[in-house]
Write a protein that holds these residues in place. Sequence first.
Motif, PDB file in Angstrom:
ATOM      1  N   ASP A 109     -17.261   6.474  12.583  1.00  0.00           N
ATOM      2  CA  ASP A 109     -17.850   5.140  12.450  1.00  0.00           C
ATOM      3  C   ASP A 109     -16.902   4.037  12.906  1.00  0.00           C
ATOM      4  N   ASP A 110     -15.646   4.389  13.160  1.00  0.00           N
ATOM      5  CA  ASP A 110     -14.657   3.401  13.597  1.00  0.00           C
ATOM      6  C   ASP A 110     -14.357   3.627  15.081  1.00  0.00           C
ATOM      7  N   PRO A 111     -14.817   2.737  15.952  1.00  0.00           N
ATOM      8  CA  PRO A 111     -14.638   2.940  17.400  1.00  0.00           C
ATOM      9  C   PRO A 111     -13.183   3.140  17.809  1.00  0.00           C
ATOM     10  N   ALA A 112     -12.269   2.444  17.143  1.00  0.00           N
ATOM     11  CA  ALA A 112     -10.852   2.572  17.504  1.00  0.00           C
ATOM     12  C   ALA A 112     -10.314   3.953  17.120  1.00  0.00           C
ATOM     13  N   LEU A 113     -10.626   4.419  15.908  1.00  0.00           N
ATOM     14  CA  LEU A 113     -10.142   5.724  15.471  1.00  0.00           C
ATOM     15  C   LEU A 113     -10.775   6.852  16.285  1.00  0.00           C
ATOM     16  N   ALA A 114     -12.061   6.693  16.612  1.00  0.00           N
ATOM     17  CA  ALA A 114     -12.767   7.746  17.345  1.00  0.00           C
ATOM     18  C   ALA A 114     -12.187   7.952  18.744  1.00  0.00           C
ATOM     19  N   LYS A 115     -11.470   6.975  19.255  1.00  0.00           N
ATOM     20  CA  LYS A 115     -10.861   7.109  20.580  1.00  0.00           C
ATOM     21  C   LYS A 115      -9.621   7.989  20.559  1.00  0.00           C
ATOM     22  N   THR A 116      -8.970   8.095  19.388  1.00  0.00           N
ATOM     23  CA  THR A 116      -7.698   8.825  19.339  1.00  0.00           C
ATOM     24  C   THR A 116      -7.732  10.054  18.432  1.00  0.00           C
ATOM     25  N   ILE A 117      -8.692  10.127  17.509  1.00  0.00           N
ATOM     26  CA  ILE A 117      -8.762  11.243  16.558  1.00  0.00           C
ATOM     27  C   ILE A 117      -9.973  12.108  16.862  1.00  0.00           C
ATOM     28  N   ASN A 156       0.848  -1.188   0.000  1.00  0.00           N
ATOM     29  CA  ASN A 156       0.000   0.000   0.000  1.00  0.00           C
ATOM     30  C   ASN A 156       0.890   1.247   0.000  1.00  0.00           C
ATOM     31  N   GLY A 157       1.000   1.887  -1.163  1.00  0.00           N
ATOM     32  CA  GLY A 157       1.891   3.034  -1.282  1.00  0.00           C
ATOM     33  C   GLY A 157       1.479   4.211  -0.432  1.00  0.00           C
ATOM     34  N   VAL A 158       0.173   4.452  -0.303  1.00  0.00           N
ATOM     35  CA  VAL A 158      -0.298   5.566   0.527  1.00  0.00           C
ATOM     36  C   VAL A 158       0.078   5.339   1.983  1.00  0.00           C
ATOM     37  N   GLU A 159      -0.095   4.115   2.459  1.00  0.00           N
ATOM     38  CA  GLU A 159       0.242   3.808   3.850  1.00  0.00           C
ATOM     39  C   GLU A 159       1.743   3.984   4.097  1.00  0.00           C
ATOM     40  N   VAL A 174      -8.340   7.922   4.600  1.00  0.00           N
ATOM     41  CA  VAL A 174      -8.432   7.342   5.945  1.00  0.00           C
ATOM     42  C   VAL A 174      -7.121   6.648   6.319  1.00  0.00           C
ATOM     43  N   THR A 175      -6.549   5.917   5.370  1.00  0.00           N
ATOM     44  CA  THR A 175      -5.272   5.238   5.607  1.00  0.00           C
ATOM     45  C   THR A 175      -4.174   6.233   5.969  1.00  0.00           C
ATOM     46  N   MET A 176      -4.112   7.332   5.217  1.00  0.00           N
ATOM     47  CA  MET A 176      -3.130   8.371   5.509  1.00  0.00           C
ATOM     48  C   MET A 176      -3.366   8.957   6.900  1.00  0.00           C
ATOM     49  N   THR A 177      -4.618   9.196   7.236  1.00  0.00           N
ATOM     50  CA  THR A 177      -4.972   9.754   8.546  1.00  0.00           C
ATOM     51  C   THR A 177      -4.511   8.831   9.671  1.00  0.00           C
ATOM     52  N   GLY A 219     -18.376   8.413   2.858  1.00  0.00           N
ATOM     53  CA  GLY A 219     -17.065   8.579   2.254  1.00  0.00           C
ATOM     54  C   GLY A 219     -16.246   9.691   2.876  1.00  0.00           C
ATOM     55  N   ASN A 220     -16.895  10.566   3.618  1.00  0.00           N
ATOM     56  CA  ASN A 220     -16.209  11.674   4.272  1.00  0.00           C
ATOM     57  C   ASN A 220     -15.286  11.125   5.357  1.00  0.00           C
TER      58      ASN A 220
END
Length: 311
Positions: free
Chosen positions: A257-265, A153-156, A227-230, A249-250
């Motif tokens: 919508d992602d419980p793990a991401l919402a905890k840190t972002i 994954n080049g973006v990652e 999202v991957t970059m974020t 898509g936003n």
Amino acid sequence: MINFRYHVVSLTAVFLALAIGLVVGTAALNGPVADSLSANVNELRKDNQQLRETVGSLQEEVTREEDFAREAAPLLLGGKLTDRRLLVLTLPSGEKHVDGVIEMLRQTGATITGRVDLEDKFVNPDNSVDLLGLAERSAKPTVPANGLPGNSNGVETSSAFLAGALLDRPDGITVTDADRRAVLDAYSSAGYLTVGDKVSGPAEAVILVSGQPYVDRDSAQKDQAVVTMTEQFDKAVPLIVAGSGTSAGNVVAAVRDDPALAKTISTVDHANTVQGQVVTALAATEQIVNKKAGQYGLGAGATSLLPQQPK
């Protein structure tokens, strides 16, 4: 046998009928029907005028609310992030309101280490292989390529590499200005990003300024790439998404919508307004000082309009 005289009589009859119809119709319209139509037109004109006045009033109300938020900003933000170091990372969809976000961040007393604008090319799925190679080719002594995600994954991979060049590093390596500049020049020359302001040093937090999701044929892959970059930048330091809306898509919606991401972002879904830009600065304060993430704004998934202030 039908002769010429018959045709003349027939045509005369048709035109006579049309003339009679016009006379009768005009007479009818000049009566109750005409009065009714005139009354309806007048009523529509009044309704239209009222709607225009309502729209004008609402526009004036929005302007005054934004003026209030702008004037209140120094009281709400002044000195909250004095000498803290922030990087502003901008997606093409966020370019219209990034200046407003930066203005509010500066009012906290924070130092903006730089502004980096990512181009559409960075999230284009056709460029994944090139981004993998670019990260390897751009490695420098203080920005090594080892330890990057081991996949295709080049973006990652490039996102993790750029985070290592632009942000505080947990491995204790101090990135030199020359190496940082060389990495940015490599990605800039390849058309993947533009450095809006000179990057003065590493940042301890990132403000990602975004807007609406992509709508072209590769929109799903591009939105996922964002999202991957974020995620990669969030792994390094606290991250706040200053977005616009919560449609499918936003990136704001994806984080919420992602419980793990919402905890840190932290996310702000109306950063395209002055009010949202003030909230973005407050969310950055909450992330950096209180080590707490939150979801703020007006859209789906927001928990409140703004972070709670310490008592």
